[in-house]
Design a protein around this motif. Sequence first.
Motif, PDB file in Angstrom:
ATOM      1  N   GLY A 309       0.838  -1.189   0.000  1.00  0.00           N
ATOM      2  CA  GLY A 309      -0.109   0.026  -0.007  1.00  0.00           C
ATOM      3  C   GLY A 309       0.929   1.238  -0.052  1.00  0.00           C
ATOM      4  N   GLY A 310       1.816   1.418   0.657  1.00  0.00           N
ATOM      5  CA  GLY A 310       2.792   2.314   0.812  1.00  0.00           C
ATOM      6  C   GLY A 310       3.476   2.558  -0.547  1.00  0.00           C
ATOM      7  N   ALA A 311       3.973   1.643  -1.249  1.00  0.00           N
ATOM      8  CA  ALA A 311       4.399   1.912  -2.525  1.00  0.00           C
ATOM      9  C   ALA A 311       3.514   2.578  -3.504  1.00  0.00           C
ATOM     10  CB  ALA A 311       4.934   0.449  -3.152  1.00  0.00           C
ATOM     11  N   LEU A 312       2.239   2.142  -3.434  1.00  0.00           N
ATOM     12  CA  LEU A 312       1.173   2.537  -4.288  1.00  0.00           C
ATOM     13  C   LEU A 312       0.873   4.087  -4.035  1.00  0.00           C
ATOM     14  CD1 LEU A 312      -1.133   1.769  -6.551  1.00  0.00           C
ATOM     15  CD2 LEU A 312      -2.618   1.547  -4.543  1.00  0.00           C
ATOM     16  N   GLU A 313       0.976   4.151  -2.933  1.00  0.00           N
ATOM     17  CA  GLU A 313       0.645   5.640  -2.409  1.00  0.00           C
ATOM     18  C   GLU A 313       1.760   6.655  -2.903  1.00  0.00           C
ATOM     19  OE1 GLU A 313      -0.186   8.284   1.431  1.00  0.00           O
ATOM     20  OE2 GLU A 313      -0.039   6.238   1.629  1.00  0.00           O
ATOM     21  N   LEU A 335      -8.406  -2.628  -0.414  1.00  0.00           N
ATOM     22  CA  LEU A 335      -7.113  -3.112  -0.013  1.00  0.00           C
ATOM     23  C   LEU A 335      -6.280  -1.888   0.393  1.00  0.00           C
ATOM     24  CD1 LEU A 335      -6.689  -5.888  -2.796  1.00  0.00           C
ATOM     25  CD2 LEU A 335      -7.242  -6.224  -0.223  1.00  0.00           C
ATOM     26  N   TYR A 336      -6.199  -1.082  -0.345  1.00  0.00           N
ATOM     27  CA  TYR A 336      -5.375   0.362  -0.108  1.00  0.00           C
ATOM     28  C   TYR A 336      -5.600   0.792   1.341  1.00  0.00           C
ATOM     29  CZ  TYR A 336      -3.728   5.027  -0.105  1.00  0.00           C
ATOM     30  OH  TYR A 336      -3.172   6.374   0.414  1.00  0.00           O
ATOM     31  N   GLU A 337      -7.217   1.116   1.437  1.00  0.00           N
ATOM     32  CA  GLU A 337      -7.732   1.480   2.612  1.00  0.00           C
ATOM     33  C   GLU A 337      -7.149   0.604   3.998  1.00  0.00           C
ATOM     34  OE1 GLU A 337     -11.605   2.165   1.756  1.00  0.00           O
ATOM     35  OE2 GLU A 337     -11.308   4.281   0.944  1.00  0.00           O
ATOM     36  N   HIS A 338      -7.288  -0.734   3.705  1.00  0.00           N
ATOM     37  CA  HIS A 338      -6.771  -1.772   4.759  1.00  0.00           C
ATOM     38  C   HIS A 338      -5.327  -1.481   5.131  1.00  0.00           C
ATOM     39  CE1 HIS A 338      -5.863  -5.580   6.298  1.00  0.00           C
ATOM     40  NE2 HIS A 338      -6.754  -5.522   6.785  1.00  0.00           N
TER      41      HIS A 338
END
Length: 474
Positions: A309-313, A335-338
Motif C-alpha cells: 500500500g505504501g508503494a502505491l501511495e 485493499l489500499y484503505e486496509h
Amino acid sequence: MKLNEYLEHDATGLASLVSAREVTAVELTRLAREAYDEVNPRINAVIEFYEDAETVPGADAGLFNGVPFLRKDLGAAEAGRLQERGSRLFKGLRSETDSNFYYRARAGGLRTLGRTTTPELGVSGMSETILNGITRNPWDLARTTGGSSSGAAAAVAAGITPIAHASDGGGSTRQPAAWCGLVGLNPSRGRTSSDPQFGLGREFVLCRTVRDMAAALDVFSGPSPGDPFIIVQPKRSYVEELSQPAGTQRIGVARTNWGSFETEPEIRQAVESVAALLEEMGHMVTDIERPYEPDECSRILLGKSDLGGGALEKAARSIGRSINQDTLEPVNLKLYEHSRRNLPLKYSGEVHEALRAMRLRVGEAIQAYDILLTPTMPSVALPHGGIYCATNPALSAEEWMDAEAAFYQYLGVFNITGQPSVSLPLAQSASGLPIGIQLVGRFGDEATLVRIARDLEEAQPWSKRRPEVRAGNS
C-alpha cells in the motif's frame, strides 16, 4: 505466407522459417496485424497495437527470430511505451526504461508489437476493468479468460501471436493458461530476473506448445545485476532437455480440495486420467494431502497487500494523482484503505515470518516427491462478473483475500514456496471448455517439468483443439 499458414505454427516453427528465409519478420508482423484486426474487436485482448510495429527492434537471430510478441500492461516495461497497469490511476503514463525482460526478449529475436489487457494492478483473476472493459475468452465469449495475464491468454488462444508476455504473483499465468487452453509456466523464483525485485511474482510467457516453453526458458533465464541471489543454473539448455529421457519420478497427486471451493467433478476426473497416464509411463504415483492450512495463504496475501500500500501511495504521489474511487476500482481501494489502517513497518517482520513458516511447512509435506500433480483451477472458466471481479464492491478486504485463497487453492502456495509450476491443457469439459492440469517441480528443477510436460503433450496432444473465436475462422 498466408494467415492460415501463420496460425498453424508455434513460435519455434515461425522462427525456423524466418531463419531459413522462407518468410520475413515484417511479413509475420503484418500477419499478426491481420489476425488482430479480425478477432480483437470480439475479444478485446490487445489494447494497443503499435503504429510502428513493422520497425520494432529484435535480434536477427535467436530462438524466436522474427516472432511476433505482445507485452502485458503490467510488470516488465518497455522504454517510451505506455504502461497503465489496467488502472485509471496510471492512465497515459509511459515507462522511462527497459526492463531486463525486454532486453532478453529482443536478444531472443522477439518483436513486441503491442500491449495486452490486465485486471487493475493485477489483483483480480477476472478479465475486466473500468479502464479497458471486458476481455472475452475465445472459447466462450460469455466467460472470463482469467487473470491477471488476461489479454495475453486471449490473444494467444485466438491466434494473434503464438506467444506473449505473462507474469504470475499468485496464479496469473497458470489460471489464464488453464481457462484458455494454453501452456503456462511459472518458473522458480530467481530463474528469470525480476529487475531485481524478488517477491512472489515471476515474469514469463504464455504459449501453445512445450517446445516454445522450453525455448522461452532459454531466452529469459539468467541473473541480472542487482539480483539478491543466483539460482542453480541448468546443466544443459532447456531445448536440449526436450530430447532427454524423463526417468522414473515420484509423483504426488492432489485428489482432495486444498481450499473451501469445491473442485468440479470433471476436473477431478481429468486429474485421475493424467495420474493413470503417468503411472502407465512408469512413474511412481501416490496421493498427497493438502500441505498447508487455507487461512495461511489469505493472511499472507493480505499482509503482502498491506506492505504494498505504501508503494502505491508513493507512486500516485510521484505523478501528482490521488487515490480515490475515481482512480481505483472498489476492491483495490478497499485493499489500499486496509493497508492504511495497519502499520506495515511495524508488522512486516510478521509477514515475512509467516512466509518462512509456510515455506517450511509445505517443503516438509512434499519433500518425498519429485513432481506434484494438481488441478490448476477447481472450475472451468467462470462467466464475467461475480465476487472475484475487482469492480465488485460487495466484499471487504479480508473477505476478498479469503475468497481468492479458496479459489486459487492450488496456485498461490507455489508462489510462496518459489517452486516451478506449469499448467498444461490436457483435458476439456463436456461443454468444450479447456481444463488445465498443473505440474509442480522441485525448486530450481524446470528440467524435469520440461521432460514430463513433453511426454504428456505427446501422449495427450492438444494442438488440434480450437476455440470458438480464432483468426481465420470468420
